[in-house]
Scaffold this active site. Structure first.
Site, PDB file in Angstrom:
ATOM      1  N   ALA A 123      36.351  -3.029 -61.401  1.00 29.50           N
ATOM      2  CA  ALA A 123      36.382  -4.273 -60.636  1.00 29.50           C
ATOM      3  C   ALA A 123      35.829  -5.372 -61.527  1.00 29.50           C
ATOM      4  O   ALA A 123      34.650  -5.389 -61.856  1.00 29.50           O
ATOM      5  CB  ALA A 123      35.549  -4.136 -59.365  1.00 29.50           C
ATOM      6  N   TYR A 155      27.563 -13.886 -66.649  1.00 29.74           N
ATOM      7  CA  TYR A 155      28.232 -12.951 -65.738  1.00 29.74           C
ATOM      8  C   TYR A 155      29.681 -12.737 -66.159  1.00 29.74           C
ATOM      9  O   TYR A 155      30.123 -11.607 -66.372  1.00 29.74           O
ATOM     10  CB  TYR A 155      28.164 -13.480 -64.299  1.00 29.74           C
ATOM     11  CG  TYR A 155      28.699 -12.477 -63.313  1.00 29.74           C
ATOM     12  CD1 TYR A 155      27.977 -11.324 -63.027  1.00 29.74           C
ATOM     13  CD2 TYR A 155      29.931 -12.644 -62.706  1.00 29.74           C
ATOM     14  CE1 TYR A 155      28.466 -10.377 -62.154  1.00 29.74           C
ATOM     15  CE2 TYR A 155      30.435 -11.717 -61.832  1.00 29.74           C
ATOM     16  CZ  TYR A 155      29.694 -10.581 -61.549  1.00 29.74           C
ATOM     17  OH  TYR A 155      30.192  -9.639 -60.689  1.00 29.74           O
TER      18      TYR A 155
END
Ligand code: UDP
Length: 326
Positions: A123, A155
């Site tokens: 993911a 991130y």
């Protein structure tokens, strides 16, 4: 009809918002589901309705625990690797944990999965496109990141490195990998505590409190409903060879500005709330850059599987319904 064998599936991060919906759907399909989750942002509350199912097995633990991952993966047919830091707020506040979880977590999963060539769905996130403003994003669009002083980009970059790792394992070690870039997923059980806009707006509207829009509210997003998203992940894995080594955008392409989203939620909840604009600096401090626009091009996934995301209005209605009753 030939009887299909029950699959044994691992969902890392399966006590999180998306992971718990995925686990639920896999169980409905008759699969046996193992979940590893450290409950850092996931919760037992998310999976309490699954605990009595004899095909459901939960272990509280980290994907950084190689022994646990190794023991679990030895009996698994397919892996959905969802365990990761959640939300911009978490990444800003705890960059070290977020980076290490994303980078080392994926490496451990791939390294162990390769032993038996267990297929892995990674993911990933629309954050990997960074501040490339050229929407809609195709899977091969450029990634554009800000400076390392802005923790936010860590991130997207760390997930971006996970994608490189996944493709390198595919190419050099024959590991069957699929990369799913999730775009602003929303739905029941999503928490507003990690900065996510939809649950925050709904709660504020239901309480008739000011709905807090960050910046000028002209930034746009496209929100995908969690039910459609987890179905898509399962279908992508089911497509086997056709998906391996491929990247797919997953979400909805119906975009809306955050200001319009706030108004829509106020209208749908028949709230007396007013919109309140708050400068980014007040929320995230000085070193913050937002993404102006974000929207996926969904042509690739629509060619690969039967995928039709539900309209935004329905996603919001379903989510509001959930928050009203909880
Ligand atoms: N946002 C907002 N109010 C909130 C939370 C978020 O206006 O209470 C904005 C945020 O600045 C961003 C958008 O809504 O522009 C989506 O934020 P979210 O954290 O849900 O997802 P992102 O797309 O930033 O990963």
């Amino acid at each position: 009809m030939p009887e299909t064998k029950k699959r044994i599936v691992l969902v890392t991060g399966g006590a999180g918002f998306i992971g718990s919906h995925l686990a639920e759907k896999l169980l409905e399909k008759g699969e046996e589901v193992f979940v590893i989750d450290d409950l850092s942002t996931g919760s037992l509350e998310n999976i309490k309705h699954l605990q009595d199912n004899q095909n459901f097995h939960f272990t509280k633990g980290s994907v950084l625990d190689e022994k646990l991952v190794s023991e679990t993966i030895s009996k698994i047919d397919e892996i959905y690797h969802l365990a990761a830091a959640v939300g911009v707020k978490t990444v800003m506040e705890k960059p070290l944990d977020s980076l290490l979880n994303n980078l080392l977590g994926a490496e451990i999963i791939f390294k162990i999965a390769v032993r038996q060539r267990t297929p892995v769905l990674l993911a990933s996130t629309s954050e990997v496109y960074g501040k490339n403003g050229n929407i809609p994003f195709q899977e091969d669009s450029d990634r554009i990141y800000g400076s390392a002083y802005h923790a936010r980009w860590g991130y997207g970059m760390s997930k971006g490195v996970d994608e490189f790792l996944a493709l390198a394992y595919f190419k050099e070690k024959n590991l069957p990998v699929i990369i799913a870039r999730l775009f602003n997923v929303v739905g029941p059980r999503q928490s507003g505590s990690y900065g996510m806009v939809v649950p925050r707006f709904i709660k504020q509207a239901l309480n008739n409190e000011p709905v807090e829009v960050y910046g000028d509210g002209e930034q746009t997003r496209a929100f995908g409903y969690v039910g459609s998203v987890v179905n898509a992940l399962i279908e992508l894995v089911g497509n086997q060879e056709k998906s391996y080594g491929q990247i797919f955008n997953v979400g909805s392409d119906e975009k809306i500005s955050i200001k319009d989203l706030a108004q829509k939620i106020i209208d749908l909840t028949k709230s007396r709330s007013k919109i309140k604009f708050i400068p980014y600096t007040q929320v995230y401090g000085e070193n913050f850059e937002d993404m102006r626009d974000r929207q996926p091009d969904l042509s690739k996934i629509k060619k690969a599987i039967n995928y039709q995301p539900i309209p935004l209005i329905e996603s919001l209605q379903k989510t509001i319904e959930y928050f009203r009753s909880h």
